[in-house]
Design a protein around this motif. Structure first.
Motif, PDB file in Angstrom:
ATOM      1  N   ARG A 160       0.834  -1.216   0.000  1.00 31.91           N
ATOM      2  CA  ARG A 160       0.000   0.000   0.000  1.00 31.91           C
ATOM      3  C   ARG A 160       0.863   1.257   0.000  1.00 31.91           C
ATOM      4  NH1 ARG A 160      -3.289  -3.027   3.346  1.00 31.91           N
ATOM      5  NH2 ARG A 160      -2.315  -2.199   5.222  1.00 31.91           N
ATOM      6  N   LYS A 161       1.882   1.260   0.835  1.00 32.31           N
ATOM      7  CA  LYS A 161       2.780   2.416   0.923  1.00 32.31           C
ATOM      8  C   LYS A 161       3.519   2.618  -0.398  1.00 32.31           C
ATOM      9  CE  LYS A 161       6.456   4.356   3.730  1.00 32.31           C
ATOM     10  NZ  LYS A 161       7.359   4.149   4.861  1.00 32.31           N
ATOM     11  N   MET A 162       4.016   1.540  -0.978  1.00 35.82           N
ATOM     12  CA  MET A 162       4.752   1.615  -2.240  1.00 35.82           C
ATOM     13  C   MET A 162       3.857   2.151  -3.355  1.00 35.82           C
ATOM     14  SD  MET A 162       5.186  -0.089  -5.435  1.00 35.82           S
ATOM     15  CE  MET A 162       4.153  -1.476  -5.110  1.00 35.82           C
TER      16      MET A 162
ATOM     17  N   GLN B 265       1.357   4.153  -3.076  1.00 34.19           N
ATOM     18  CA  GLN B 265       0.999   5.546  -2.824  1.00 34.19           C
ATOM     19  C   GLN B 265       2.163   6.505  -3.066  1.00 34.19           C
ATOM     20  OE1 GLN B 265      -0.441   5.385   1.191  1.00 34.19           O
ATOM     21  NE2 GLN B 265      -2.421   4.537   0.601  1.00 34.19           N
ATOM     22  N   GLN B 266       3.392   6.034  -2.908  1.00 34.00           N
ATOM     23  CA  GLN B 266       4.557   6.895  -3.082  1.00 34.00           C
ATOM     24  C   GLN B 266       4.730   7.270  -4.542  1.00 34.00           C
ATOM     25  OE1 GLN B 266       7.681   4.403  -1.577  1.00 34.00           O
ATOM     26  NE2 GLN B 266       7.552   5.257   0.470  1.00 34.00           N
ATOM     27  N   ALA B 267       5.198   8.492  -4.756  1.00 34.76           N
ATOM     28  CA  ALA B 267       5.455   8.942  -6.125  1.00 34.76           C
ATOM     29  C   ALA B 267       6.630   8.188  -6.738  1.00 34.76           C
ATOM     30  CB  ALA B 267       5.727  10.443  -6.138  1.00 34.76           C
ATOM     31  N   SER B 268       7.652   7.892  -5.927  1.00 41.61           N
ATOM     32  CA  SER B 268       8.822   7.169  -6.431  1.00 41.61           C
ATOM     33  C   SER B 268       9.510   6.462  -5.274  1.00 41.61           C
ATOM     34  CB  SER B 268       9.782   8.136  -7.121  1.00 41.61           C
ATOM     35  OG  SER B 268      10.221   9.113  -6.209  1.00 41.61           O
ATOM     36  N   PHE B 269      10.467   5.613  -5.610  1.00 37.37           N
ATOM     37  CA  PHE B 269      11.236   4.905  -4.590  1.00 37.37           C
ATOM     38  C   PHE B 269      12.299   5.829  -4.001  1.00 37.37           C
ATOM     39  CE2 PHE B 269      10.705   0.580  -6.957  1.00 37.37           C
ATOM     40  CZ  PHE B 269       9.386   0.524  -6.570  1.00 37.37           C
ATOM     41  N   ARG B 270      12.622   5.624  -2.740  1.00 36.57           N
ATOM     42  CA  ARG B 270      13.716   6.358  -2.107  1.00 36.57           C
ATOM     43  C   ARG B 270      15.050   5.862  -2.649  1.00 36.57           C
ATOM     44  NH1 ARG B 270      12.042   4.418   3.349  1.00 36.57           N
ATOM     45  NH2 ARG B 270      14.018   3.422   3.009  1.00 36.57           N
TER      46      ARG B 270
ATOM     47  N   LYS C 216       7.801   1.972 -11.621  1.00 38.43           N
ATOM     48  CA  LYS C 216       8.505   2.744 -10.598  1.00 38.43           C
ATOM     49  C   LYS C 216       9.939   2.249 -10.431  1.00 38.43           C
ATOM     50  CE  LYS C 216       4.721   4.454  -7.757  1.00 38.43           C
ATOM     51  NZ  LYS C 216       4.175   4.536  -6.400  1.00 38.43           N
TER      52      LYS C 216
ATOM     53  N   HIS D 267      13.053   4.609 -11.230  1.00 40.35           N
ATOM     54  CA  HIS D 267      14.004   4.856 -10.143  1.00 40.35           C
ATOM     55  C   HIS D 267      15.442   4.685 -10.634  1.00 40.35           C
ATOM     56  CE1 HIS D 267      15.811   4.508  -6.132  1.00 40.35           C
ATOM     57  NE2 HIS D 267      16.343   3.361  -6.520  1.00 40.35           N
TER      58      HIS D 267
END
Length: 149
Positions: A68-70, A72-77, A138, A142
Motif C-alpha cells: 500500500r505504501k509503495m 501511494q509513493q510517487a517514487s522509490f527512495r 517505478k 528509479h
C-alpha cells in the motif's frame, strides 16, 4: 504515471534506456550501468513468472502494508536495500544487458496482461495487473533517474 502496457509509456521507457551508454555514471549507489540494466531485468522476470523467489516471514507480516505504501509513493527512495537475488556482482556486457531489458519491457506492450503469469509477489502478496505495472514502472524509473535518463 505512465504505464508499461501503454504503447507510448512503453516507448518512453525504452527511449530512456537507449540513452544510456557503457560509461554513464550514477548519481547514487554502487552499481555500474551494465549491472543496473541486468538488475532491472530480475523483477520483470518475477512478474512474468520466469524467476521464482521464495516468500519469507517478513512478507507475511509486512507485505500488504508495504505494498500500500509503495503504491501511494510517487517514487522509490534512494539507496534502498536490494533483494539478494537481484544483486549483480559481476560486470555484464552492456549491449546484452540493455537488449535484454528492452526485450522484457517491450513484452508489456506487445503481450499485455497475458505477459504477467505470476499473480503473487513473493513479498507483497496478491497483485493485480495494475499493481505489477506500477511496481515495474517505478522500479525502472528509479534506476533510470539514478543514471540521469
Amino acid at each position: 504515471m505512465e504505464s508499461l502496457f501503454d504503447q507510448q509509456g512503453n516507448k518512453n521507457i525504452i527511449e530512456r534506456i537507449e540513452k544510456l551508454s557503457p560509461i554513464t555514471l550514477s548519481e547514487w549507489g554502487k552499481m555500474t550501468v551494465s549491472q543496473m540494466l541486468l538488475h532491472c531485468q530480475q523483477p520483470i522476470k518475477v512478474t512474468f513468472g520466469e524467476l521464482h523467489l521464495k516468500p519469507n516471514w517478513m512478507g507475511l507480516l509486512f507485505g500488504k502494508s508495504a505494498k500500500r505504501k509503495m503504491l501511494q509513493q510517487a517514487s522509490f527512495r534512494r539507496s534502498l536495500p536490494t533483494v539478494k537475488e537481484f544483486r549483480i556482482t559481476h560486470e555484464p556486457d552492456f549491449e546484452d544487458a540493455r537488449r535484454g531489458l528492452i526485450q522484457l519491457v517491450e513484452r508489456f506492450a506487445v503481450e499485455g496482461h497475458s505477459a504477467i503469469r505470476n499473480k503473487k509477489h513473493p513479498f507483497f502478496g496478491e497483485m493485480t495487473f495494475e499493481e505489477w505495472d506500477i511496481l515495474n514502472w517505478k522500479h525502472l524509473n528509479h534506476h533510470l533517474k539514478q543514471f540521469n535518463v
